[in-house]
Design an enzyme around this catalytic site. Sequence first.
Site, PDB file in Angstrom:
ATOM      1  N   SER A   1      -8.652 -26.456  -6.916  1.00  0.00           N
ATOM      2  CA  SER A   1      -7.965 -25.655  -5.360  1.00  0.00           C
ATOM      3  C   SER A   1      -8.601 -24.265  -5.488  1.00  0.00           C
ATOM      4  O   SER A   1      -8.354 -24.225  -3.740  1.00  0.00           O
ATOM      5  CB  SER A   1      -6.887 -24.979  -6.451  1.00  0.00           C
ATOM      6  OG  SER A   1      -6.089 -25.732  -6.634  1.00  0.00           O
TER       7      SER A   1
ATOM      8  N   LYS B   1      -8.435 -24.742  -0.965  1.00  0.00           N
ATOM      9  CA  LYS B   1      -7.609 -24.866  -0.671  1.00  0.00           C
ATOM     10  C   LYS B   1      -7.560 -23.804  -0.109  1.00  0.00           C
ATOM     11  O   LYS B   1      -7.755 -23.410   1.348  1.00  0.00           O
ATOM     12  CB  LYS B   1      -6.219 -23.916  -1.939  1.00  0.00           C
ATOM     13  CG  LYS B   1      -6.067 -25.023  -2.466  1.00  0.00           C
ATOM     14  CD  LYS B   1      -4.354 -24.485  -2.878  1.00  0.00           C
ATOM     15  CE  LYS B   1      -3.910 -25.712  -4.016  1.00  0.00           C
ATOM     16  NZ  LYS B   1      -4.526 -27.145  -4.594  1.00  0.00           N
TER      17      LYS B   1
ATOM     18  N   TYR C   1      -5.105 -34.815  -0.016  1.00  0.00           N
ATOM     19  CA  TYR C   1      -4.825 -33.170  -0.890  1.00  0.00           C
ATOM     20  C   TYR C   1      -5.748 -33.985  -2.087  1.00  0.00           C
ATOM     21  O   TYR C   1      -6.366 -32.627  -2.546  1.00  0.00           O
ATOM     22  CB  TYR C   1      -3.435 -33.231  -1.205  1.00  0.00           C
ATOM     23  CG  TYR C   1      -3.236 -31.932  -2.075  1.00  0.00           C
ATOM     24  CD1 TYR C   1      -3.366 -30.793  -2.087  1.00  0.00           C
ATOM     25  CD2 TYR C   1      -2.804 -32.323  -3.485  1.00  0.00           C
ATOM     26  CE1 TYR C   1      -3.436 -29.772  -2.859  1.00  0.00           C
ATOM     27  CE2 TYR C   1      -2.739 -31.567  -4.249  1.00  0.00           C
ATOM     28  CZ  TYR C   1      -3.418 -30.292  -4.219  1.00  0.00           C
ATOM     29  OH  TYR C   1      -3.026 -29.358  -5.210  1.00  0.00           O
TER      30      TYR C   1
ATOM     31  N   TYR D   1      -3.994 -17.899  -9.200  1.00  0.00           N
ATOM     32  CA  TYR D   1      -2.721 -18.328  -9.949  1.00  0.00           C
ATOM     33  C   TYR D   1      -1.516 -17.111  -9.987  1.00  0.00           C
ATOM     34  O   TYR D   1      -1.838 -16.111  -9.126  1.00  0.00           O
ATOM     35  CB  TYR D   1      -3.151 -19.063 -10.949  1.00  0.00           C
ATOM     36  CG  TYR D   1      -3.664 -20.087 -11.003  1.00  0.00           C
ATOM     37  CD1 TYR D   1      -3.076 -20.946  -9.699  1.00  0.00           C
ATOM     38  CD2 TYR D   1      -5.530 -20.518 -11.005  1.00  0.00           C
ATOM     39  CE1 TYR D   1      -4.438 -21.794  -9.538  1.00  0.00           C
ATOM     40  CE2 TYR D   1      -6.566 -21.295 -11.191  1.00  0.00           C
ATOM     41  CZ  TYR D   1      -5.828 -21.984 -10.709  1.00  0.00           C
ATOM     42  OH  TYR D   1      -6.318 -23.220 -10.475  1.00  0.00           O
TER      43      TYR D   1
ATOM     44  N   VAL E   1      -8.903 -25.456 -10.840  1.00  0.00           N
ATOM     45  CA  VAL E   1      -8.361 -25.486 -12.535  1.00  0.00           C
ATOM     46  C   VAL E   1      -9.710 -26.486 -12.829  1.00  0.00           C
ATOM     47  O   VAL E   1      -9.395 -26.695 -14.379  1.00  0.00           O
ATOM     48  CB  VAL E   1      -6.932 -26.070 -12.624  1.00  0.00           C
ATOM     49  CG1 VAL E   1      -5.774 -25.641 -12.614  1.00  0.00           C
ATOM     50  CG2 VAL E   1      -7.349 -27.897 -11.603  1.00  0.00           C
TER      51      VAL E   1
HETATM   52  N1  GLU Z   1      -5.234 -31.387  -7.730  1.00  0.00           N
HETATM   53  C1  GLU Z   1      -5.202 -29.741  -8.445  1.00  0.00           C
HETATM   54  C2  GLU Z   1      -3.303 -29.707  -8.465  1.00  0.00           C
HETATM   55  O1  GLU Z   1      -2.955 -30.093  -6.960  1.00  0.00           O
HETATM   56  C3  GLU Z   1      -5.606 -28.376  -8.212  1.00  0.00           C
HETATM   57  C4  GLU Z   1      -4.772 -27.731  -9.057  1.00  0.00           C
HETATM   58  C5  GLU Z   1      -5.887 -25.989  -8.978  1.00  0.00           C
HETATM   59  O2  GLU Z   1      -7.023 -25.589  -9.077  1.00  0.00           O
HETATM   60  O3  GLU Z   1      -5.027 -25.294  -8.612  1.00  0.00           O
HETATM   61  O4  GLU Z   1      -2.890 -29.687  -9.707  1.00  0.00           O
END
Ligand code: GLU
Length: 304
Positions: free
Chosen positions: A63, A66, A188, A240, A258
Amino acid sequence: MNYQPILDRIHGALKPVIGQGKVATYIPELASVSPDHFGMAVVSLDGTVASVGDADVPFSIQSISKLFALTLAFQREGDSLWARVGREPSGNPFNSLVQLERESGIPRNPFINAGALVVTDILVSRNTNAEIATANFLGRLCGRSNVTYDPRVAQSERQTSSRNAAMAHFMKSFGNLNNKVGEVLDAYCRTCAISMSATDLARAVAFLANRGTNPWSGEKVLDASSAKRMSALMLTCGTYDAAGDFAYRVGLPAKSGVGGGIVAILPGECGICVWSPALEETGNSYAGSLALEMFTTLTGKSIF
Ligand code: GLU
């Protein structure tokens, strides 16, 4: 400031707790990563690098991507992006579906999965290959030409992406996804599977500590006001459903993943990245959160 002695101290102090917590297993390929890694890098705006442990070992940025996908979409889309995704902490897990129904398919923020799927949809509309666009962007930010994704991690996530698929279909039913669900999910999962080291990520995030200008190339990535806004989103939504507690403990804008990585910035000073794959309940790296907390305590520096 010479950050090396501080990182050495953090590394020494945290050795007994490295590995505490749980490596993410819901993406099968991530489950095989050793929980015992720990690396941290601080790259000052004059280019000085301080690092410890596994700072140069590539890991799955998940993430953290993102933040960079959002920056890229925001560069191109500007404020119209906010018609499709909000800017409020969600108060829910990153992969929750519940708010989407009540809020008509508009995700709360770009750092939860639903929001990142909308951002990916924008990049899919604007690029022949959205994941390569984000990887190349990261490469330009850290001065490397070889930033790419790990196909095994991408495939492993894609095969287990029912929950993200549900979100994407749901948003499509509300008209908030323009491309095919499968295409958006492919892009994604590949974007989440980008692999980089802590040192390269600390370099890549430094533009946000430098009022939006890449300190290494001089390129204006964002204007100073937009860089401020990205950093504000990191502070309020980047770690988070623990962003409040994280801000309380650490006091820096940060984005976690994660895979166990966390990037952070100290405005006017440096980009920071820490990686340790074992996570606390919230999804943030256990040793990584402690390391950043120690960093602001020992340096006496934070945004507050
Ligand atoms: N690729 C992970 C998902 O979509 C990313 C989650 C993360 O790192 O928060 O669940």
